[in-house]
Scaffold this motif. Structure first.
Motif, PDB file in Angstrom:
ATOM      1  N   ILE A 261      46.728  80.808  22.048  1.00 52.24           N
ATOM      2  CA  ILE A 261      47.290  80.659  20.707  1.00 52.24           C
ATOM      3  C   ILE A 261      47.371  82.018  20.033  1.00 52.24           C
ATOM      4  O   ILE A 261      46.650  82.943  20.379  1.00 52.24           O
ATOM      5  N   SER A 262      48.278  82.137  19.064  1.00 51.39           N
ATOM      6  CA  SER A 262      48.462  83.404  18.348  1.00 51.39           C
ATOM      7  C   SER A 262      48.754  83.128  16.883  1.00 51.39           C
ATOM      8  O   SER A 262      49.161  82.015  16.516  1.00 51.39           O
ATOM      9  N   LEU A 263      48.571  84.152  16.064  1.00 49.42           N
ATOM     10  CA  LEU A 263      48.939  84.050  14.663  1.00 49.42           C
ATOM     11  C   LEU A 263      50.455  83.961  14.524  1.00 49.42           C
ATOM     12  O   LEU A 263      51.193  84.567  15.304  1.00 49.42           O
ATOM     13  N   GLN A 264      50.904  83.192  13.542  1.00 44.40           N
ATOM     14  CA  GLN A 264      52.335  83.133  13.266  1.00 44.40           C
ATOM     15  C   GLN A 264      52.768  84.446  12.634  1.00 44.40           C
ATOM     16  O   GLN A 264      52.222  84.875  11.623  1.00 44.40           O
ATOM     17  N   SER A 265      53.750  85.093  13.244  1.00 48.55           N
ATOM     18  CA  SER A 265      54.187  86.409  12.768  1.00 48.55           C
ATOM     19  C   SER A 265      55.533  86.317  12.071  1.00 48.55           C
ATOM     20  O   SER A 265      56.287  85.350  12.257  1.00 48.55           O
ATOM     21  N   TYR A 266      55.850  87.333  11.272  1.00 46.59           N
ATOM     22  CA  TYR A 266      57.109  87.417  10.543  1.00 46.59           C
ATOM     23  C   TYR A 266      57.719  88.799  10.771  1.00 46.59           C
ATOM     24  O   TYR A 266      56.997  89.809  10.790  1.00 46.59           O
ATOM     25  N   PRO A 267      59.047  88.865  10.940  1.00 47.18           N
ATOM     26  CA  PRO A 267      59.700  90.170  11.112  1.00 47.18           C
ATOM     27  C   PRO A 267      59.501  91.067   9.882  1.00 47.18           C
ATOM     28  O   PRO A 267      59.507  90.577   8.743  1.00 47.18           O
ATOM     29  N   VAL A 268      59.324  92.352  10.145  1.00 47.62           N
ATOM     30  CA  VAL A 268      59.099  93.326   9.077  1.00 47.62           C
ATOM     31  C   VAL A 268      60.079  94.487   9.241  1.00 47.62           C
ATOM     32  O   VAL A 268      60.327  94.946  10.364  1.00 47.62           O
ATOM     33  N   GLU A 269      60.632  94.952   8.120  1.00 45.89           N
ATOM     34  CA  GLU A 269      61.461  96.159   8.106  1.00 45.89           C
ATOM     35  C   GLU A 269      60.969  97.081   7.000  1.00 45.89           C
ATOM     36  O   GLU A 269      60.512  96.613   5.946  1.00 45.89           O
ATOM     37  N   ILE A 270      61.056  98.373   7.255  1.00 43.81           N
ATOM     38  CA  ILE A 270      60.666  99.348   6.242  1.00 43.81           C
ATOM     39  C   ILE A 270      61.889 100.197   5.896  1.00 43.81           C
ATOM     40  O   ILE A 270      62.507 100.802   6.785  1.00 43.81           O
ATOM     41  N   LYS A 271      62.246 100.206   4.630  1.00 47.12           N
ATOM     42  CA  LYS A 271      63.368 101.006   4.136  1.00 47.12           C
ATOM     43  C   LYS A 271      62.827 101.941   3.073  1.00 47.12           C
ATOM     44  O   LYS A 271      62.287 101.495   2.062  1.00 47.12           O
ATOM     45  N   ASP A 272      63.017 103.244   3.334  1.00 45.05           N
ATOM     46  CA  ASP A 272      62.379 104.268   2.503  1.00 45.05           C
ATOM     47  C   ASP A 272      60.871 104.003   2.543  1.00 45.05           C
ATOM     48  O   ASP A 272      60.270 104.066   3.592  1.00 45.05           O
ATOM     49  N   ASP A 273      60.265 103.677   1.415  1.00 45.46           N
ATOM     50  CA  ASP A 273      58.831 103.383   1.434  1.00 45.46           C
ATOM     51  C   ASP A 273      58.563 101.911   1.112  1.00 45.46           C
ATOM     52  O   ASP A 273      57.435 101.513   0.828  1.00 45.46           O
ATOM     53  N   LYS A 274      59.615 101.080   1.189  1.00 45.72           N
ATOM     54  CA  LYS A 274      59.481  99.671   0.810  1.00 45.72           C
ATOM     55  C   LYS A 274      59.365  98.800   2.062  1.00 45.72           C
ATOM     56  O   LYS A 274      60.046  99.043   3.058  1.00 45.72           O
ATOM     57  N   VAL A 275      58.491  97.796   1.978  1.00 43.22           N
ATOM     58  CA  VAL A 275      58.246  96.867   3.090  1.00 43.22           C
ATOM     59  C   VAL A 275      58.968  95.563   2.787  1.00 43.22           C
ATOM     60  O   VAL A 275      58.743  94.946   1.753  1.00 43.22           O
ATOM     61  N   PHE A 276      59.813  95.132   3.738  1.00 43.13           N
ATOM     62  CA  PHE A 276      60.549  93.865   3.603  1.00 43.13           C
ATOM     63  C   PHE A 276      60.079  92.899   4.706  1.00 43.13           C
ATOM     64  O   PHE A 276      59.874  93.313   5.855  1.00 43.13           O
ATOM     65  N   VAL A 277      59.956  91.624   4.347  1.00 46.27           N
ATOM     66  CA  VAL A 277      59.567  90.582   5.295  1.00 46.27           C
ATOM     67  C   VAL A 277      60.672  89.540   5.351  1.00 46.27           C
ATOM     68  O   VAL A 277      61.232  89.150   4.313  1.00 46.27           O
ATOM     69  N   LYS A 278      60.991  89.076   6.572  1.00 41.88           N
ATOM     70  CA  LYS A 278      62.051  88.094   6.750  1.00 41.88           C
ATOM     71  C   LYS A 278      61.456  86.689   6.779  1.00 41.88           C
ATOM     72  O   LYS A 278      60.605  86.371   7.604  1.00 41.88           O
ATOM     73  N   LEU A 279      61.918  85.850   5.834  1.00 45.39           N
ATOM     74  CA  LEU A 279      61.419  84.477   5.724  1.00 45.39           C
ATOM     75  C   LEU A 279      62.528  83.470   5.849  1.00 45.39           C
ATOM     76  O   LEU A 279      63.678  83.734   5.457  1.00 45.39           O
ATOM     77  N   GLN A 280      62.191  82.297   6.372  1.00 44.15           N
ATOM     78  CA  GLN A 280      63.129  81.187   6.424  1.00 44.15           C
ATOM     79  C   GLN A 280      63.104  80.434   5.109  1.00 44.15           C
ATOM     80  O   GLN A 280      62.036  80.125   4.598  1.00 44.15           O
ATOM     81  N   GLN A 281      64.265  80.143   4.548  1.00 42.62           N
ATOM     82  CA  GLN A 281      64.314  79.434   3.271  1.00 42.62           C
ATOM     83  C   GLN A 281      65.308  78.277   3.378  1.00 42.62           C
ATOM     84  O   GLN A 281      66.190  78.270   4.212  1.00 42.62           O
TER      85      GLN A 281
END
Length: 281
Positions: A261-281
């Motif tokens: 088993i593993s932790l549920q992960s989410y895609p991450v992107e970094i633009k400049d110094d900002k952290v973005f996370v991709k979520l399903q909505q």
């Protein structure tokens, strides 16, 4: 002769009087009570030893009297009656139900197979959870064995029909449509390297961890019973669940305690110094 009910009422009356005394007076009364009780227990212990040597039937006959039994039980000279096995198993299951129900799961007793086996059924999310084996062994089984030492085997019975995965790639036309959205969370310098940062994003509880310039995002829930991970100790890139000790590699989300088993992960992107996370909505 004064009956048992009158004796109990008399004791209660004196206890009520003593409760109104000041502390120093109560200490004297309590000390006297303990000394008398210790004397009575020593006398009763010697009496039981003598009766055992002379006549076990006489001892059993004496203990059959409810007043004698109550006094011996008070002095811990006899064991309290053991509840039926089925009742003790249900008591054990009640202990673990709150944790299971908090994650939409439950457990029910299927059968008791004497002399040493109990069959249970994990239901709800617990029946299909990848950590169900650990839930059984570390939660349900341990609770049952604590209450029922004579039980040595706890078996999970799955009454659910097997699922046909042949068409698992098909999507129902009635299924609700989901969209993926990149959401800004924090700046990269707000994400720690020696611990994790807990955030709530669009109703999702997440943890973020940074390794150099790489940021990882996972669901803030242990895969065992869903306990939050944010207060877990992080050491050498491994986080330990503060509730039950499950360990995970923060680089990959892999569980070191239960490798399947593993932790549920989410895609991450970094633009400049900002952290973005991709979520399903």
């Amino acid at each position: 002769m004064t009956n048992l009910e009158e004796l109990v009422q008399e004791i209660n009356r004196f206890e009520a009087i003593i409760s109104e005394w000041d502390e120093s007076q109560r200490c004297v009364a309590v000390g006297l009570k303990r000394a008398i009780e210790a004397l009575h227990k020593a006398a009763l212990t010697n009496l039981i030893k003598s009766l055992k040597q002379e006549s076990m039937s006489a001892l059993r006959h004496a203990v059959a009297d409810e007043v004698v039994y109550a006094v011996l039980l008070y002095h811990e000279l006899v064991k309290p009656p053991k509840l039926p096995l089925s009742q003790r198993v249900e008591t054990a299951l009640e202990e673990v139900r709150p944790g299971l129900k908090s994650h939409n799961g439950d457990v029910e007793l299927v059968a008791i197979k004497l002399p040493d086996t109990v069959e249970v059924k994990l239901i709800g999310t617990c029946s299909s959870c990848p950590a169900s084996t650990l839930t059984l062994s570390q939660g349900v089984e341990q609770a049952i064995k604590n209450h029922c030492p004579e039980i040595t085997k706890v078996v999970a019975v799955n009454n659910n029909p097997s699922v046909n995965n042949a068409n698992s790639g098909l999507i129902s036309p009635f299924a609700s449509k989901t969209t993926s959205t990149w959401i800004k969370v924090v700046t990269i310098d707000q994400v720690p390297e020696l611990s994790v940062l807990a955030v709530q994003l669009a109703g999702n509880l997440l943890i973020l961890h940074r390794q150099g310039v790489t940021v990882k995002c996972y669901r803030n829930a242990c895969t065992h019973l869903g306990s939050p991970l944010e207060k877990g100790k992080v050491e050498n890139g491994i986080i330990t669940c503060p509730s039950h000790g499950f360990q995970y590699k923060l680089e990959t989300g892999e569980c070191l305690t239960a490798p399947d088993i593993s932790l549920q992960s989410y895609p991450v992107e970094i633009k400049d110094d900002k952290v973005f996370v991709k979520l399903q909505q």
